[in-house]
Motif scaffolding. Sequence first.
Motif, PDB file in Angstrom:
ATOM      1  N   PHE A  90     -39.399 100.464  68.933  1.00 48.13           N
ATOM      2  CA  PHE A  90     -39.226 100.513  67.477  1.00 48.13           C
ATOM      3  C   PHE A  90     -40.395  99.829  66.779  1.00 48.13           C
ATOM      4  O   PHE A  90     -40.919 100.330  65.778  1.00 48.13           O
ATOM      5  CB  PHE A  90     -37.914  99.826  67.077  1.00 48.13           C
ATOM      6  N   ARG A  94     -43.048 101.675  64.406  1.00 49.07           N
ATOM      7  CA  ARG A  94     -43.146 101.210  63.019  1.00 49.07           C
ATOM      8  C   ARG A  94     -44.600 101.049  62.597  1.00 49.07           C
ATOM      9  O   ARG A  94     -44.948 101.304  61.447  1.00 49.07           O
ATOM     10  CB  ARG A  94     -42.404  99.878  62.887  1.00 49.07           C
ATOM     11  N   THR A 106     -31.668 108.681  63.806  1.00 52.91           N
ATOM     12  CA  THR A 106     -32.179 107.920  64.943  1.00 52.91           C
ATOM     13  C   THR A 106     -31.695 106.478  64.886  1.00 52.91           C
ATOM     14  O   THR A 106     -31.254 105.909  65.897  1.00 52.91           O
ATOM     15  CB  THR A 106     -33.719 107.948  64.964  1.00 52.91           C
ATOM     16  N   VAL A 107     -31.761 105.885  63.698  1.00 60.63           N
ATOM     17  CA  VAL A 107     -31.300 104.505  63.523  1.00 60.63           C
ATOM     18  C   VAL A 107     -29.803 104.410  63.792  1.00 60.63           C
ATOM     19  O   VAL A 107     -29.329 103.468  64.440  1.00 60.63           O
ATOM     20  CB  VAL A 107     -31.633 103.995  62.102  1.00 60.63           C
ATOM     21  N   HIS A 108     -29.041 105.397  63.307  1.00 56.89           N
ATOM     22  CA  HIS A 108     -27.594 105.372  63.537  1.00 56.89           C
ATOM     23  C   HIS A 108     -27.282 105.499  65.034  1.00 56.89           C
ATOM     24  O   HIS A 108     -26.408 104.784  65.557  1.00 56.89           O
ATOM     25  CB  HIS A 108     -26.910 106.504  62.771  1.00 56.89           C
ATOM     26  N   ARG A 129     -35.690  93.330  60.172  1.00 53.49           N
ATOM     27  CA  ARG A 129     -35.655  94.793  59.979  1.00 53.49           C
ATOM     28  C   ARG A 129     -36.949  95.353  59.406  1.00 53.49           C
ATOM     29  O   ARG A 129     -37.306  96.498  59.695  1.00 53.49           O
ATOM     30  CB  ARG A 129     -34.470  95.171  59.081  1.00 53.49           C
ATOM     31  N   VAL A 134     -36.068  99.215  60.696  1.00 55.65           N
ATOM     32  CA  VAL A 134     -34.671  99.609  60.901  1.00 55.65           C
ATOM     33  C   VAL A 134     -33.860  99.265  59.651  1.00 55.65           C
ATOM     34  O   VAL A 134     -33.587  98.092  59.386  1.00 55.65           O
ATOM     35  CB  VAL A 134     -34.076  98.903  62.136  1.00 55.65           C
ATOM     36  N   PRO A 136     -30.424 100.634  58.451  1.00 53.55           N
ATOM     37  CA  PRO A 136     -29.317 101.546  58.785  1.00 53.55           C
ATOM     38  C   PRO A 136     -28.565 102.042  57.556  1.00 53.55           C
ATOM     39  O   PRO A 136     -28.607 101.442  56.475  1.00 53.55           O
ATOM     40  CB  PRO A 136     -28.395 100.672  59.660  1.00 53.55           C
TER      41      PRO A 136
END
Length: 448
Positions: A90, A94, A106-108, A129, A134, A136
């Motif tokens: 991640f 990023r 994807t995050v979920h 985050r 991330v 959500p």
Amino acid sequence: MAFTLPGLLRRSKQLGLFSACRNLLTDSYTNYPLTKTCEIDLQKPKAVMYRFMDFDHCIERDYHVTSLMFNRLVQDTSNKDHVQALPYYFFKFRHTPNGYYLRPWTVHNFVKKSLEMDPQVASEMLRHRASYGVFPHVYSLNLMLDYFLKSSNHEEAMTSACHLFMLEYLGDEIAQVLSLEAVNNYWNDKLQDSDVLPEIEDLEMQRNIAGILYTIGVTRSESNLTLIGLSMLGRIEKENDIRAIYQEPWAPLPWSEGYLQKALDELVGCSKPISQQCVDVFMKCCSQDEELTAKAQAVVEEMQNKNLITDDGKSTLNGICAAMKHQLPQLESAHVKSLEKIASEWGKEYNLLMESEHEMRLEVENKRAEYARELEIHDKSHQMAVVELEFYDLEKKEKDLNSDDLEVELRDNYVDGSFFELDIVERMREKAKSTKNPVVMMSSEMNT
């Protein structure tokens, strides 16, 4: 004193003890397949370790990792070791040119898998985050908060409630119920027998708890919660300056000064009974301001004369929390309907992206095949000329070929599916026949 069973049940209901009987969110809600429309893949299946290797190869060779490549990696994650490795990927994604395009499904998926295998991974990533990219969906955070509440992990539950607050998700009614439950549990854990306010050393946590109570109170027009929140924020402002409320660190709270005065105004404007707990919290928070304390005492006396201060447990933090939890069944059914719409929107975007990527993969495949044929013809003709003319010193060597001079997709070490994400998005827009709106619209007055 003897008690009968019906009497005990009736008394428990009056005190709000029945709230503990409900296990917060139901399985039908927590198991809703939000990503059900984002599961069809037009590419051949591949072992998850090859997904990780493709990602590593892209980073090593400075190739692009697309959001769909990363989504496949997360989707194929199947054990705890894989989940624990995901934060690194991640972070890397990023900080790539395509990092802006991390997809919500994807995050979920990541949050769901983390809750199944190692909840601390998602919890730790959410603390940072911005670095991981991330952010959500509110449903994902509701699941996370529900998990920690059911696990009686009040510290992590409170942290998850703070994430909902900081991401401005407290407009969601289920998030309000779960966040208030987290605050109530944390409050009771930290509260000493004779104290009015809980002992919380961390200033940011104090601010967040106050902000959650204030935000939920304003949203639901619940004066008891609003008053407690304003009082606690006013105390923080008095002791640490207004910047501790909204800027150090940032929080979605008003930056105008005078929170204790606002709390007093809220108290004066109350037309319905408020709890003694609220009054006690307010008086405790304004105790350092003698002038405000004198005004508050006069207001409280006047409210007592009008019977606007009550000892009813339903008006306390515990009572309000219990009453809100009883609304969860209706809130769940309403939220599932909105999740259907979100799932449909995600599915449309996902399918367009998948089709666009598939087309571009086929184009690259044809381009590589054509280049291979041309290279084979060129090599054969060159070798024939060398043999025919006996210029063996001009025979082509492997080291004479520099792949860096080739286009990325023609190189031998090209990773299948590596594209600049914006190219996929542009192809998707063409397929959807959507137009790009300019960021700034020129008004007719400026054109004249």
